[in-house]
Design a protein around this motif. Structure first.
Motif, PDB file in Angstrom:
ATOM      1  N   LEU A 203      -3.403   2.303   4.482  1.00 17.90           N
ATOM      2  CA  LEU A 203      -2.083   1.708   3.831  1.00 17.90           C
ATOM      3  C   LEU A 203      -1.165   2.863   3.706  1.00 17.90           C
ATOM      4  O   LEU A 203       0.049   2.828   3.849  1.00 17.90           O
ATOM      5  CB  LEU A 203      -2.361   1.078   2.497  1.00 17.90           C
ATOM      6  CG  LEU A 203      -3.022  -0.175   2.653  1.00 17.90           C
ATOM      7  CD1 LEU A 203      -3.136  -0.937   1.259  1.00 17.90           C
ATOM      8  CD2 LEU A 203      -2.520  -1.158   3.652  1.00 17.90           C
ATOM      9  N   ILE A 204      -1.556   4.150   3.241  1.00 13.51           N
ATOM     10  CA  ILE A 204      -1.002   5.319   2.967  1.00 13.51           C
ATOM     11  C   ILE A 204      -0.423   5.761   4.208  1.00 13.51           C
ATOM     12  O   ILE A 204       0.534   6.378   4.447  1.00 13.51           O
ATOM     13  CB  ILE A 204      -1.635   6.144   2.202  1.00 13.51           C
ATOM     14  CG1 ILE A 204      -1.863   5.589   0.704  1.00 13.51           C
ATOM     15  CG2 ILE A 204      -0.921   7.751   1.908  1.00 13.51           C
ATOM     16  CD1 ILE A 204      -2.866   6.509  -0.272  1.00 13.51           C
ATOM     17  N   GLU A 205      -1.410   6.052   4.991  1.00 15.64           N
ATOM     18  CA  GLU A 205      -1.142   6.736   6.352  1.00 15.64           C
ATOM     19  C   GLU A 205       0.008   5.974   7.325  1.00 15.64           C
ATOM     20  O   GLU A 205       0.793   6.567   7.958  1.00 15.64           O
ATOM     21  CB  GLU A 205      -2.191   6.828   7.339  1.00 15.64           C
ATOM     22  CG  GLU A 205      -2.150   7.727   8.507  1.00 15.64           C
ATOM     23  CD  GLU A 205      -3.337   8.007   9.074  1.00 15.64           C
ATOM     24  OE1 GLU A 205      -3.521   8.358  10.411  1.00 15.64           O
ATOM     25  OE2 GLU A 205      -4.331   7.893   8.642  1.00 15.64           O
TER      26      GLU A 205
ATOM     27  N   ARG B 106      -0.486   2.727  -5.861  1.00 10.42           N
ATOM     28  CA  ARG B 106       0.177   1.287  -5.323  1.00 10.42           C
ATOM     29  C   ARG B 106      -0.919   0.881  -4.134  1.00 10.42           C
ATOM     30  O   ARG B 106      -1.193  -0.134  -4.104  1.00 10.42           O
ATOM     31  CB  ARG B 106       1.300   1.817  -4.448  1.00 10.42           C
ATOM     32  CG  ARG B 106       1.836   0.592  -3.862  1.00 10.42           C
ATOM     33  CD  ARG B 106       3.695   0.943  -3.768  1.00 10.42           C
ATOM     34  NE  ARG B 106       3.568   1.922  -2.473  1.00 10.42           N
ATOM     35  CZ  ARG B 106       4.693   2.192  -1.755  1.00 10.42           C
ATOM     36  NH1 ARG B 106       6.061   1.249  -2.235  1.00 10.42           N
ATOM     37  NH2 ARG B 106       4.995   3.070  -1.266  1.00 10.42           N
ATOM     38  N   ALA B 107      -1.464   1.737  -3.138  1.00 14.75           N
ATOM     39  CA  ALA B 107      -2.321   1.124  -2.374  1.00 14.75           C
ATOM     40  C   ALA B 107      -3.698   0.712  -2.910  1.00 14.75           C
ATOM     41  O   ALA B 107      -4.365  -0.310  -2.497  1.00 14.75           O
ATOM     42  CB  ALA B 107      -2.744   2.435  -1.241  1.00 14.75           C
ATOM     43  N   GLY B 108      -4.260   1.503  -4.092  1.00 12.01           N
ATOM     44  CA  GLY B 108      -5.457   0.994  -4.509  1.00 12.01           C
ATOM     45  C   GLY B 108      -5.389   0.023  -5.224  1.00 12.01           C
ATOM     46  O   GLY B 108      -6.234  -1.167  -5.237  1.00 12.01           O
ATOM     47  N   ALA B 109      -4.084  -0.465  -5.881  1.00 14.96           N
ATOM     48  CA  ALA B 109      -3.828  -1.619  -6.663  1.00 14.96           C
ATOM     49  C   ALA B 109      -3.974  -2.748  -5.655  1.00 14.96           C
ATOM     50  O   ALA B 109      -4.505  -4.104  -5.875  1.00 14.96           O
ATOM     51  CB  ALA B 109      -2.587  -1.786  -7.404  1.00 14.96           C
ATOM     52  N   TYR B 110      -3.103  -2.545  -4.678  1.00 13.52           N
ATOM     53  CA  TYR B 110      -3.092  -3.567  -3.492  1.00 13.52           C
ATOM     54  C   TYR B 110      -4.741  -4.178  -2.826  1.00 13.52           C
ATOM     55  O   TYR B 110      -4.928  -5.243  -2.801  1.00 13.52           O
ATOM     56  CB  TYR B 110      -2.111  -3.119  -2.288  1.00 13.52           C
ATOM     57  CG  TYR B 110      -1.856  -4.381  -1.445  1.00 13.52           C
ATOM     58  CD1 TYR B 110      -1.003  -5.123  -1.779  1.00 13.52           C
ATOM     59  CD2 TYR B 110      -2.492  -4.402  -0.206  1.00 13.52           C
ATOM     60  CE1 TYR B 110      -0.627  -6.126  -0.857  1.00 13.52           C
ATOM     61  CE2 TYR B 110      -2.288  -5.275   0.839  1.00 13.52           C
ATOM     62  CZ  TYR B 110      -1.489  -6.374   0.505  1.00 13.52           C
ATOM     63  OH  TYR B 110      -1.057  -7.348   1.320  1.00 13.52           O
TER      64      TYR B 110
END
Length: 447
Positions: free
Chosen positions: A130-132, A28-32
């Protein structure tokens, strides 16, 4: 930042450290981050043969689809094949699910950008941030949700690419291939057979848990035996995701990445295609490579360990040959990352063109004895040796003992809870004892 991504993506024990939830978040974060200007960013996903690949692929795919991305599943394919497909399909990014040379219980996730290059540190930091911090993503519903496409011909595209890089056949060469029960188990034999070589294959029966197990580039003993027993011209060994390659000559001697780089430098300089007569290597490269390149009137530029750093230097200065002792060879005229199958085909083509054995070609470089000992240390203590006065004092003593005839190199692993202790010098027994003593000290002092 920088705690999630190591030198080669995110790695850990699958379903324990590298969980489906983390894979979802990375997707999700990579795509964003990688496709903020595209409503439906396109991702190519490839994997090796690990049993956990399906699990992580499903979670990663779900993360990408949840923010409107599209996924093209390439199936089992070498890491460099994903880089090729990403460019060929004009995708926004490529993702590889693999832990390379690590045992089967490990897995990893690494990204390529749309040009097929590994992500820069600052991009990885954005994904990690974004993940953190629990970023709130846009919500897509209805036809805004992404879709999946299966690409059944993905391996054909990669095979055709590799074969297009050589201008000679490999007729008359008898080659043993060890595919590590990994991503190259089917592709590598097909490529070499199509090129005309007589091929003997081992390590080509993956069952999900035997990847890299007593085979491949980290376990060369069986390949050495097969080359001798089959009277082969040479053997090639790949790792689990086939982004690296090591060789064995006709007498069963190991030919490592430094020697392979020297062979490429020799041939490319003769062909007047070695840019700036320079090879990019790492601090782990053998001192013998520096001397051999000097004999060829070539220069070397050294980076810290990690093929991503070799690549960054190559791109920054315009070089086209670089790599590591471990067998990551980057031929930037052809691909954007280390490519074991490509390197193997190119090496075979050089042997054919030069009409010399691999043993003769590798003998152009003399190897200084080198010892590498792993000190098992918790990840949060891997850099503690830098501040420990007793450890630093011992290192200084060893450097004085070796003077200019050797060196001491300490390197925390980017992917495992280890501190790697490397010593190089003229006397193998001496440096072996020194390396073991220093590794024991590091373990005891940092426990």
């Amino acid at each position: 930042m920088g705690n999630l991504f190591g030198t080669d993506g995110v790695r850990g024990v699958a379903n324990s450290e590298l969980t489906p939830q983390l894979a979802f978040e990375l997707g999700r974060a990579g795509a964003y981050v990688l496709a903020t200007n595209a409503h439906k960013p396109k991702f190519v996903i490839g994997k090796d043969t690990r049993i956990s690949g399906d699990l992580l692929e499903a979670a990663l795919t779900a993360g990408i689809l949840s923010v409107g991305g599209e996924v093209i599943k390439a199936g089992v394919i070498p890491t460099p094949g994903v880089a090729i497909l990403t460019r060929e399909l004009k995708a926004d990014a490529g993702v590889v699910i693999s832990a390379s040379h690590n045992p089967a219980e490990f897995n990893g996730i690494k990204f390529f950008n749309g040009e097929g290059f590994k992500l820069r540190d600052e991009i990885e930091d954005k994904i990690e941030e974004l993940i953190e911090f629990g970023f709130e993503y846009p919500v897509y519903i209805g036809d805004g949700v992404g879709v999946v496409t299966e690409m059944n011909e993905s391996t054909n595209v990669y095979e055709e690419f590799v074969l297009s890089t050589i201008d000679t056949d490999l007729n008359g060469l008898k080659i043993v291939l060890d595919c590590a029960n990994g991503a190259a188990y089917k592709i590598a034999p097909e490529v070499f057979e199509k090129a005309g070589a007589e091929v003997i294959v081992i390590g080509n029966d993956p069952d999900g848990i035997n990847i890299n197990k007593n085979c491949g580039s980290t376990h060369l003993e069986r390949l050495q035996s097969e080359v001798l027993e089959r009277n082969a011209d040479f053997g090639l060994a790949f790792d689990g995701d086939a982004d690296r390659m090591l060789a064995v000559d006709e007498k069963g001697n190991v030919v490592d990445g430094d020697q392979i780089l020297n062979i490429f430098a020799y041939h490319m300089k003769k062909q007047k295609c070695l840019k700036n007569d320079t090879v990019v290597i790492t601090v782990m490269s053998n001192m013998g490579l520096d001397l051999a390149l000097d004999e060829l009137k070539c220069k070397s530029v050294k980076t810290k360990v990690g093929d991503r750093y070799v690549l960054e230097e190559m791109l920054d200065k315009g070089y086209n040959l670089g790599g590591e002792q471990s067998g990551h060879i980057i031929l930037l005229d052809h691909n954007t990352t280390g490519d074991g199958v490509l390197s193997g085909v190119q090496l075979a083509a050089i042997i054919k063109k030069e009409n010399k054995s691999l043993g003769e070609l590798s003998a152009m470089m003399s190897i200084f004895p080198q010892v590498l000992v792993n000190a098992k240390v918790n990840n949060n203590k891997k850099y503690g040796y830098l501040e420990d006065e007793i450890i630093q004092g011992e290192i200084r003593k060893m450097e004085i003992m070796l003077e200019k005839k050797g060196r001491v190199l300490i390197r925390p692993s980017g992917t495992e809870p280890l501190v790697r202790v490397m010593l190089e010098g003229e006397n193998l027994n001496e440096i072996k004892t020194m390396a073991e003593n220093l590794a024991d000290m590091i373990v005891n002092r940092l426990a």
